[in-house]
Design a protein around this motif. Sequence first.
Motif, PDB file in Angstrom:
ATOM      1  N   PHE A 192      -6.762   7.653  -0.511  1.00 44.58           N
ATOM      2  CA  PHE A 192      -7.595   6.589  -1.052  1.00 44.58           C
ATOM      3  C   PHE A 192      -8.528   7.059  -2.161  1.00 44.58           C
ATOM      4  N   HIS A 242      -0.352  -1.713  -4.690  1.00 40.25           N
ATOM      5  CA  HIS A 242      -1.706  -2.203  -4.435  1.00 40.25           C
ATOM      6  C   HIS A 242      -2.423  -1.156  -3.604  1.00 40.25           C
ATOM      7  N   ARG A 243      -3.752  -1.254  -3.611  1.00 42.95           N
ATOM      8  CA  ARG A 243      -4.552  -0.338  -2.790  1.00 42.95           C
ATOM      9  C   ARG A 243      -5.342  -1.138  -1.780  1.00 42.95           C
ATOM     10  N   ALA A 279      -5.990   4.897  -8.779  1.00 42.35           N
ATOM     11  CA  ALA A 279      -4.943   3.906  -8.503  1.00 42.35           C
ATOM     12  C   ALA A 279      -3.850   3.989  -9.552  1.00 42.35           C
ATOM     13  N   GLN A 299      -9.452   0.213   4.322  1.00 47.32           N
ATOM     14  CA  GLN A 299      -9.533   1.674   4.272  1.00 47.32           C
ATOM     15  C   GLN A 299     -10.247   2.211   5.508  1.00 47.32           C
ATOM     16  N   ASP A 321       2.420   2.002  -3.357  1.00 44.86           N
ATOM     17  CA  ASP A 321       1.429   2.184  -4.421  1.00 44.86           C
ATOM     18  C   ASP A 321       1.421   1.063  -5.453  1.00 44.86           C
ATOM     19  N   TRP A 353       0.840  -1.208   0.000  1.00 43.81           N
ATOM     20  CA  TRP A 353       0.000   0.000   0.000  1.00 43.81           C
ATOM     21  C   TRP A 353       0.869   1.251   0.000  1.00 43.81           C
ATOM     22  N   SER A 410      -0.908  -0.961 -11.591  1.00 43.41           N
ATOM     23  CA  SER A 410      -0.354  -1.882 -10.612  1.00 43.41           C
ATOM     24  C   SER A 410       0.353  -3.082 -11.214  1.00 43.41           C
TER      25      SER A 410
END
Length: 103
Positions: A71, A48-49, A75, A55, A46, A43, A78
């Motif tokens: 958030f 993956h979110r 995104a 969150q 950056d 995370w 990835s």
Amino acid sequence: MGRARLARGWSQIKVVRALLLLAEHWGWDIAAEKSLKVFISRWENDTHRPGQTYQVLLCAIFRATPDELGFTRPAAASTLTERVAALESVIEDLTGRLGEVAA
């Protein structure tokens, strides 16, 4: 999210423990400590979110909004395939512009 962690002087391990404690308090099932360590690294880099559950937990432990933790921004690409495709698109665009200038 990494900025929020660093601003508080927290280690990634402290974030993991806070996530585990809060999830347990709320009765939520989340990943084990070892997996959470990997997730936090991903995370913060950056790649993956965090999903919705994470969150919510992260906003609660950092006492921050989703926007403050980043958030709400789009995104980043990835996967390597997505990054290569984006780069190829830029190259095609530049090649087309070069052709126009040379003509």
